[in-house]
Structure formats: C-alpha cells, structure tokens
Design a protein around this motif. Structure first.
Motif, PDB file in Angstrom:
ATOM      1  N   ASP A 131      -6.352 -15.362  -2.353  1.00 46.65           N
ATOM      2  CA  ASP A 131      -6.593 -14.454  -1.230  1.00 46.65           C
ATOM      3  C   ASP A 131      -5.306 -13.735  -0.842  1.00 46.65           C
ATOM      4  OD1 ASP A 131      -9.228 -15.210  -1.190  1.00 46.65           O
ATOM      5  OD2 ASP A 131      -9.017 -16.560   0.535  1.00 46.65           O
ATOM      6  N   TYR A 132      -4.197 -14.479  -0.834  1.00 45.29           N
ATOM      7  CA  TYR A 132      -2.896 -13.883  -0.511  1.00 45.29           C
ATOM      8  C   TYR A 132      -2.545 -12.805  -1.538  1.00 45.29           C
ATOM      9  CZ  TYR A 132       2.118 -13.299  -0.150  1.00 45.29           C
ATOM     10  OH  TYR A 132       3.362 -12.759  -0.060  1.00 45.29           O
ATOM     11  N   LEU A 133      -2.771 -13.103  -2.834  1.00 45.00           N
ATOM     12  CA  LEU A 133      -2.458 -12.120  -3.869  1.00 45.00           C
ATOM     13  C   LEU A 133      -3.321 -10.868  -3.729  1.00 45.00           C
ATOM     14  CD1 LEU A 133      -1.992 -14.419  -7.002  1.00 45.00           C
ATOM     15  CD2 LEU A 133      -0.221 -13.199  -5.728  1.00 45.00           C
ATOM     16  N   ILE A 134      -4.571 -11.044  -3.383  1.00 44.67           N
ATOM     17  CA  ILE A 134      -5.450  -9.885  -3.176  1.00 44.67           C
ATOM     18  C   ILE A 134      -4.951  -9.059  -1.994  1.00 44.67           C
ATOM     19  CG2 ILE A 134      -7.768  -9.211  -2.438  1.00 44.67           C
ATOM     20  CD1 ILE A 134      -8.788 -11.592  -4.145  1.00 44.67           C
ATOM     21  N   ASN A 135      -4.581  -9.732  -0.909  1.00 42.09           N
ATOM     22  CA  ASN A 135      -4.046  -9.017   0.259  1.00 42.09           C
ATOM     23  C   ASN A 135      -2.739  -8.314  -0.088  1.00 42.09           C
ATOM     24  OD1 ASN A 135      -6.190  -9.840   1.826  1.00 42.09           O
ATOM     25  ND2 ASN A 135      -5.107 -11.589   2.703  1.00 42.09           N
ATOM     26  N   LEU A 136      -1.903  -8.971  -0.885  1.00 44.71           N
ATOM     27  CA  LEU A 136      -0.640  -8.360  -1.302  1.00 44.71           C
ATOM     28  C   LEU A 136      -0.903  -7.122  -2.150  1.00 44.71           C
ATOM     29  CD1 LEU A 136       2.456  -8.569  -1.338  1.00 44.71           C
ATOM     30  CD2 LEU A 136       2.225 -10.000  -3.384  1.00 44.71           C
ATOM     31  N   LYS A 137      -1.873  -7.205  -3.051  1.00 42.82           N
ATOM     32  CA  LYS A 137      -2.234  -6.057  -3.883  1.00 42.82           C
ATOM     33  C   LYS A 137      -2.707  -4.902  -3.002  1.00 42.82           C
ATOM     34  CE  LYS A 137      -5.164  -4.851  -7.822  1.00 42.82           C
ATOM     35  NZ  LYS A 137      -5.868  -3.709  -7.325  1.00 42.82           N
ATOM     36  N   ALA A 138      -3.543  -5.201  -2.024  1.00 37.45           N
ATOM     37  CA  ALA A 138      -4.019  -4.149  -1.117  1.00 37.45           C
ATOM     38  C   ALA A 138      -2.856  -3.538  -0.344  1.00 37.45           C
ATOM     39  CB  ALA A 138      -5.061  -4.720  -0.161  1.00 37.45           C
ATOM     40  N   GLU A 139      -1.934  -4.387   0.093  1.00 35.32           N
ATOM     41  CA  GLU A 139      -0.770  -3.882   0.827  1.00 35.32           C
ATOM     42  C   GLU A 139       0.080  -2.976  -0.061  1.00 35.32           C
ATOM     43  OE1 GLU A 139       3.297  -5.571   2.907  1.00 35.32           O
ATOM     44  OE2 GLU A 139       1.580  -6.901   2.748  1.00 35.32           O
ATOM     45  N   LEU A 140       0.276  -3.364  -1.327  1.00 30.50           N
ATOM     46  CA  LEU A 140       1.051  -2.522  -2.245  1.00 30.50           C
ATOM     47  C   LEU A 140       0.361  -1.177  -2.475  1.00 30.50           C
ATOM     48  CD1 LEU A 140       2.184  -5.151  -4.914  1.00 30.50           C
ATOM     49  CD2 LEU A 140       3.621  -3.982  -3.239  1.00 30.50           C
ATOM     50  N   GLU A 141      -0.957  -1.198  -2.583  1.00 33.52           N
ATOM     51  CA  GLU A 141      -1.681   0.052  -2.770  1.00 33.52           C
ATOM     52  C   GLU A 141      -1.546   0.946  -1.537  1.00 33.52           C
ATOM     53  OE1 GLU A 141      -5.707  -0.696  -3.923  1.00 33.52           O
ATOM     54  OE2 GLU A 141      -5.099  -1.787  -5.729  1.00 33.52           O
ATOM     55  N   ILE A 142      -1.640   0.346  -0.365  1.00 30.90           N
ATOM     56  CA  ILE A 142      -1.491   1.126   0.878  1.00 30.90           C
ATOM     57  C   ILE A 142      -0.080   1.691   0.971  1.00 30.90           C
ATOM     58  CG2 ILE A 142      -1.393   0.932   3.395  1.00 30.90           C
ATOM     59  CD1 ILE A 142      -3.759  -1.062   3.144  1.00 30.90           C
ATOM     60  N   ARG A 143       0.909   0.870   0.633  1.00 35.49           N
ATOM     61  CA  ARG A 143       2.301   1.336   0.674  1.00 35.49           C
ATOM     62  C   ARG A 143       2.496   2.495  -0.304  1.00 35.49           C
ATOM     63  NH1 ARG A 143       6.200  -3.364  -0.019  1.00 35.49           N
ATOM     64  NH2 ARG A 143       5.281  -3.869   1.966  1.00 35.49           N
ATOM     65  N   SER A 144       1.902   2.374  -1.485  1.00 27.86           N
ATOM     66  CA  SER A 144       2.009   3.446  -2.479  1.00 27.86           C
ATOM     67  C   SER A 144       1.358   4.723  -1.966  1.00 27.86           C
ATOM     68  CB  SER A 144       1.354   2.990  -3.784  1.00 27.86           C
ATOM     69  OG  SER A 144       1.313   4.047  -4.695  1.00 27.86           O
ATOM     70  N   LEU A 145       0.195   4.582  -1.347  1.00 20.46           N
ATOM     71  CA  LEU A 145      -0.469   5.757  -0.783  1.00 20.46           C
ATOM     72  C   LEU A 145       0.390   6.403   0.304  1.00 20.46           C
ATOM     73  CD1 LEU A 145      -4.176   4.567  -0.546  1.00 20.46           C
ATOM     74  CD2 LEU A 145      -3.253   6.354  -2.023  1.00 20.46           C
ATOM     75  N   HIS A 146       1.026   5.578   1.138  1.00 20.25           N
ATOM     76  CA  HIS A 146       1.912   6.128   2.172  1.00 20.25           C
ATOM     77  C   HIS A 146       3.070   6.885   1.542  1.00 20.25           C
ATOM     78  CE1 HIS A 146       0.326   4.798   5.999  1.00 20.25           C
ATOM     79  NE2 HIS A 146       0.035   3.623   5.462  1.00 20.25           N
ATOM     80  N   GLN A 147       3.637   6.335   0.486  1.00 19.62           N
ATOM     81  CA  GLN A 147       4.742   7.023  -0.176  1.00 19.62           C
ATOM     82  C   GLN A 147       4.282   8.361  -0.735  1.00 19.62           C
ATOM     83  OE1 GLN A 147       5.999   4.109  -3.061  1.00 19.62           O
ATOM     84  NE2 GLN A 147       7.630   3.336  -1.740  1.00 19.62           N
ATOM     85  N   LYS A 148       3.109   8.359  -1.347  1.00 15.99           N
ATOM     86  CA  LYS A 148       2.584   9.604  -1.913  1.00 15.99           C
ATOM     87  C   LYS A 148       2.332  10.633  -0.817  1.00 15.99           C
ATOM     88  CE  LYS A 148       0.282   7.140  -5.617  1.00 15.99           C
ATOM     89  NZ  LYS A 148      -1.028   6.679  -6.093  1.00 15.99           N
ATOM     90  N   LEU A 149       1.716  10.172   0.276  1.00 19.73           N
ATOM     91  CA  LEU A 149       1.455  11.100   1.382  1.00 19.73           C
ATOM     92  C   LEU A 149       2.751  11.623   1.985  1.00 19.73           C
ATOM     93  CD1 LEU A 149      -1.542   9.374   3.202  1.00 19.73           C
ATOM     94  CD2 LEU A 149      -1.565  11.539   1.962  1.00 19.73           C
ATOM     95  N   ASP A 150       3.727  10.728   2.171  1.00 22.19           N
ATOM     96  CA  ASP A 150       5.016  11.162   2.704  1.00 22.19           C
ATOM     97  C   ASP A 150       5.658  12.203   1.799  1.00 22.19           C
ATOM     98  OD1 ASP A 150       4.697   9.437   4.817  1.00 22.19           O
ATOM     99  OD2 ASP A 150       6.059   7.894   4.039  1.00 22.19           O
ATOM    100  N   LEU A 151       5.599  11.961   0.507  1.00 27.25           N
ATOM    101  CA  LEU A 151       6.176  12.902  -0.450  1.00 27.25           C
ATOM    102  C   LEU A 151       5.450  14.239  -0.402  1.00 27.25           C
ATOM    103  CD1 LEU A 151       8.320  13.089  -2.657  1.00 27.25           C
ATOM    104  CD2 LEU A 151       6.594  12.338  -4.281  1.00 27.25           C
ATOM    105  N   MET A 152       4.121  14.189  -0.315  1.00 21.03           N
ATOM    106  CA  MET A 152       3.350  15.431  -0.264  1.00 21.03           C
ATOM    107  C   MET A 152       3.633  16.200   1.039  1.00 21.03           C
ATOM    108  SD  MET A 152      -0.225  14.078  -1.927  1.00 21.03           S
ATOM    109  CE  MET A 152      -1.167  15.503  -1.501  1.00 21.03           C
ATOM    110  N   VAL A 153       3.699  15.494   2.159  1.00 11.86           N
ATOM    111  CA  VAL A 153       3.986  16.154   3.440  1.00 11.86           C
ATOM    112  C   VAL A 153       5.387  16.755   3.409  1.00 11.86           C
ATOM    113  CG1 VAL A 153       4.406  15.712   5.885  1.00 11.86           C
ATOM    114  CG2 VAL A 153       2.354  14.814   4.799  1.00 11.86           C
ATOM    115  N   GLU A 154       6.338  15.992   2.879  1.00  7.00           N
ATOM    116  CA  GLU A 154       7.706  16.487   2.773  1.00  7.00           C
ATOM    117  C   GLU A 154       7.743  17.749   1.912  1.00  7.00           C
ATOM    118  OE1 GLU A 154      11.420  14.948   0.203  1.00  7.00           O
ATOM    119  OE2 GLU A 154      10.684  13.500   1.676  1.00  7.00           O
ATOM    120  N   ASP A 155       7.016  17.736   0.805  1.00  9.02           N
ATOM    121  CA  ASP A 155       6.969  18.889  -0.084  1.00  9.02           C
ATOM    122  C   ASP A 155       6.320  20.087   0.601  1.00  9.02           C
ATOM    123  OD1 ASP A 155       7.344  20.173  -2.647  1.00  9.02           O
ATOM    124  OD2 ASP A 155       5.162  19.982  -2.906  1.00  9.02           O
TER     125      ASP A 155
END
Length: 184
Positions: A131-155
């Motif tokens: 369960d922890y690994l699944i939650n960690l995977k979801a957190e990594l995906e959310i973090r990646s999405l935030h990075q992508k959105l931040d990069l797109m907004v910055e661009d």
C-alpha cells in the motif's frame, strides 16, 4: 532583432522545453520502475510443513465446526461417564481425565494459533508495504505532473513576455516610422 532570429530563438526554446519535459517523464518512469516491479512480482511465500499445519489448526480451531464438534464430544463424554454403570465409566464424576485432556489441548493449541497469527501479521505488514509503494507511486506521478505543469506555465509566461516585447518593439518601430513620415 530580426523576425527570423526571433522565430529561430522561439523554436529553440520550444525544443529545450520539450527536452526538459521528456527528461522529467524519463526520470519519473525510472523512479516508478522499481515500485512497479515490486508490485507486479511480490516475493513468493514459502511455507514450511509446520507453518502449513499451524495455519490449518488455527483455521479449524477458530471455526464453528470445531466449537460444535468439541461441545458434542464433551457432552457425550459427560453423559456416558454419568450414566455408565460403575466400572464401565472410564472418567468418573470429577472428570479428571477430561480436565487433563482439555488442558493439554489448550496448551498445544495456543502456541500453534499464535504462530499462525504471527504469520498473518507478517502478511499484513507486507500488504501495508505494498500500500505504501502504491501511495509512493501515486505521489511520484503527482509530483511529475506538477513539474510538467510548472514547466508549461513557465514556458507560456516566457512566450507571452517575449510576444509582448516583440509587440512593443513593433509598435516602437511603427511609431518611429510614423514620426519620420510626419517629419517629412
């Protein structure tokens, strides 16, 4: 700055942004690969003969079948020893033999059930780790999405700023041309 230089500069920056997005996606996929492997290929549980027996004893000892069967045996034991003629009864009224057997069963059954419970606790711990690994995977995906959105907004902000600068420069050039035409 000429229009060709401006266009090539904007194209190069778009390529850099795409490369950064690609790097973020690649990094996220590498981070998630270990988690996915652990979830898809959990370690196989190898049970010893004793562990298999303890699971079966605990499963049977905690069932209604055991309770009903054991109650029936005790009732038959008590009724037979109460009703049997003197000499045919093998455990007269204080039922000392029955108490000895009950104590022995309890003494043997308790540690066997505890072994099974310990194994179940280990299974629960492994389940909570998954369960922890699944939650960690979801957190990594959310973090990646935030990075992508931040990069797109910055661009987008940078492109908007550059287009505004270009627009202001074009207005200045037009203003200067109009001034020159008016002064002639």
């Amino acid at each position: 700055m000429s229009d060709d230089n401006l266009i090539s500069k904007m194209t190069e920056q778009s390529r850099e942004n795409l490369k950064r997005l690609h790097d973020i996606v690649q990094k996220t996929m590498e981070e998630e690969q270990l988690i996915v492997n652990n979830l898809l290929n959990p370690p196989q549980e190898v049970l010893s003969r004793g562990q298999q027996i303890s699971d079966k004893v605990a499963r049977f000892g905690g069932s209604w079948k055991f309770i009903i069967l054991f109650s029936l045996i005790m009732m038959v034991w008590i009724v037979y020893n109460m009703m049997a003629p003197r000499g045919a009864d093998f455990d007269p009224y204080p039922f000392i033999l029955m108490n000895l057997i009950l104590s022995s069963i309890a003494a043997l059954q308790a540690p066997i059930i505890m072994m099974s419970q310990n194994r179940q606790e280990e299974k629960d711990r492994m389940r909570s780790e998954n369960d922890y690994l699944i939650n960690l995977k979801a957190e990594l995906e959310i973090r990646s999405l935030h990075q992508k959105l931040d990069l797109m907004v910055e661009d987008q902000i940078r492109q908007l700023y550059e287009s505004q600068v270009t627009g202001v420069n074009l207005i200045r050039e037009l203003y200067e041309k109009v001034e020159k035409l008016q002064s002639k």
